[in-house]
Design an enzyme around this catalytic site. Structure first.
Site, PDB file in Angstrom:
ATOM      1  N   ASP A 183     -11.979 -35.256   1.141  1.00 22.85           N
ATOM      2  CA  ASP A 183     -11.841 -34.107   2.033  1.00 22.85           C
ATOM      3  C   ASP A 183     -13.152 -33.815   2.764  1.00 22.85           C
ATOM      4  OD1 ASP A 183     -10.517 -31.983   3.220  1.00 22.85           O
ATOM      5  OD2 ASP A 183     -11.058 -30.573   1.636  1.00 22.85           O
TER       6      ASP A 183
ATOM      7  N   ASN B  67      -0.396 -34.668   6.651  1.00 19.67           N
ATOM      8  CA  ASN B  67      -1.194 -35.180   7.768  1.00 19.67           C
ATOM      9  C   ASN B  67      -0.342 -35.576   8.969  1.00 19.67           C
ATOM     10  OD1 ASN B  67      -3.650 -36.830   5.632  1.00 19.67           O
ATOM     11  ND2 ASN B  67      -3.634 -34.755   6.463  1.00 19.67           N
TER      12      ASN B  67
END
Length: 255
Positions: free
Chosen positions: A34, A82
């Site tokens: 991340d 995503n």
């Protein structure tokens, strides 16, 4: 950092690595990579450039993992969530992932170190060129057993569980299994990859402290470590601290 600071840091890193090698390391490391976009914004580059830096960091971390003796790494590369990002970014990520696979196919270290590459997730929504490259890299490395590198692509932990339940339900309707036969071992066999062991340690970067739909079934008793740096900024010393922290915990597995 000053020259003296760098020197001291290298000594500390060397000593920590030496200490880590004296004790058992995670057999399976899960990584939530991340912070690529936040990193990009923090230094004034494009988000796509941030993703490229993230790809480069992954190559480093795989080397660090093999150096300390970890034999399996699973990376959360592209989640089901995503897909909701802007199409330009999604397409860029698909091309970047495709390039990463091609790099692996051409990397002599893959063959020298016996690295098997595997994808977990629902790849049906991926572009055809990426699905074809995945098929190639999995087929080319299928025989290797020394180290396993898994990429979770088109993956969501909840969706994996739902898909497993659907398949179990269908097999019950078809008379292949009975409800009374369902247990944890059987359920695991319906997941995307029944050979995937539970991660011993999950490392997440960016300072966020959650697992974000990553390996929900498999992570029930995983140890968690949250590094307060964005993924492209992760240093070897940060990685080693995560492993050292794991080694100094007493795993209870719910007991």
């Amino acid at each position: 950092m000053s020259d003296i600071g760098n020197f001291v840091s290298r000594i500390y890193e060397s000593k920590l690595l030496e200490e880590i090698k004296k004790h058992p390391v995670p057999g399976h490391l899960g990584i939530i990579t991340d912070g690529n976009r936040r990193y990009a914004r923090s230094i004034g580059i494009s988000e796509n450039e941030g993703h490229v830096k993230g790809k480069e960091k992954l190559e480093e971390v795989l080397n660090w993992s093999m150096e300390v003796g970890i034999h399996m790494v699973t990376v959360y590369a592209f989640s089901t969530e995503n897909f909701k990002r802007k199409s330009d970014e999604v397409n860029f990520l698909f091309n970047l992932i495709n390039d990463a696979f091609i790099d692996l196919l051409n990397d002599e270290r893959v063959y020298k170190n016996g690295i098997r590459v595997k994808v977990i997730g629902d790849i049906s929504k991926l572009p055809d060129y990426l699905k074809e490259t995945i098929k190639r890299v999995e087929g080319e490395t299928n025989k290797f057993k020394n180290f396993r590198f898994n990429l979770a692509i088109g993956y969501g932990g909840r969706q994996e569980i739902i898909d497993a339940i659907k398949k179990i339900g269908q097999d019950i309707l078809n008379g292949k299994i009975k409800v009374d036969n369902i247990n944890e071992e059987m359920f695991r066999s319906y997941l995307y990859d029944k050979t995937l062991p539970d991660p011993d340690l999950i490392l997440r970067t960016s300072g966020e402290e959650r697992i974000s739909n990553f390996l929900l079934w498999q992570s029930a008793y995983s140890e968690l470590y949250f590094a307060d740096v964005n993924w492209p900024e992760l240093r070897k010393i940060d990685f080693l601290r995560a492993i050292y922290s794991y080694q100094n915990r007493k795993r209870r597995f719910g007991e």
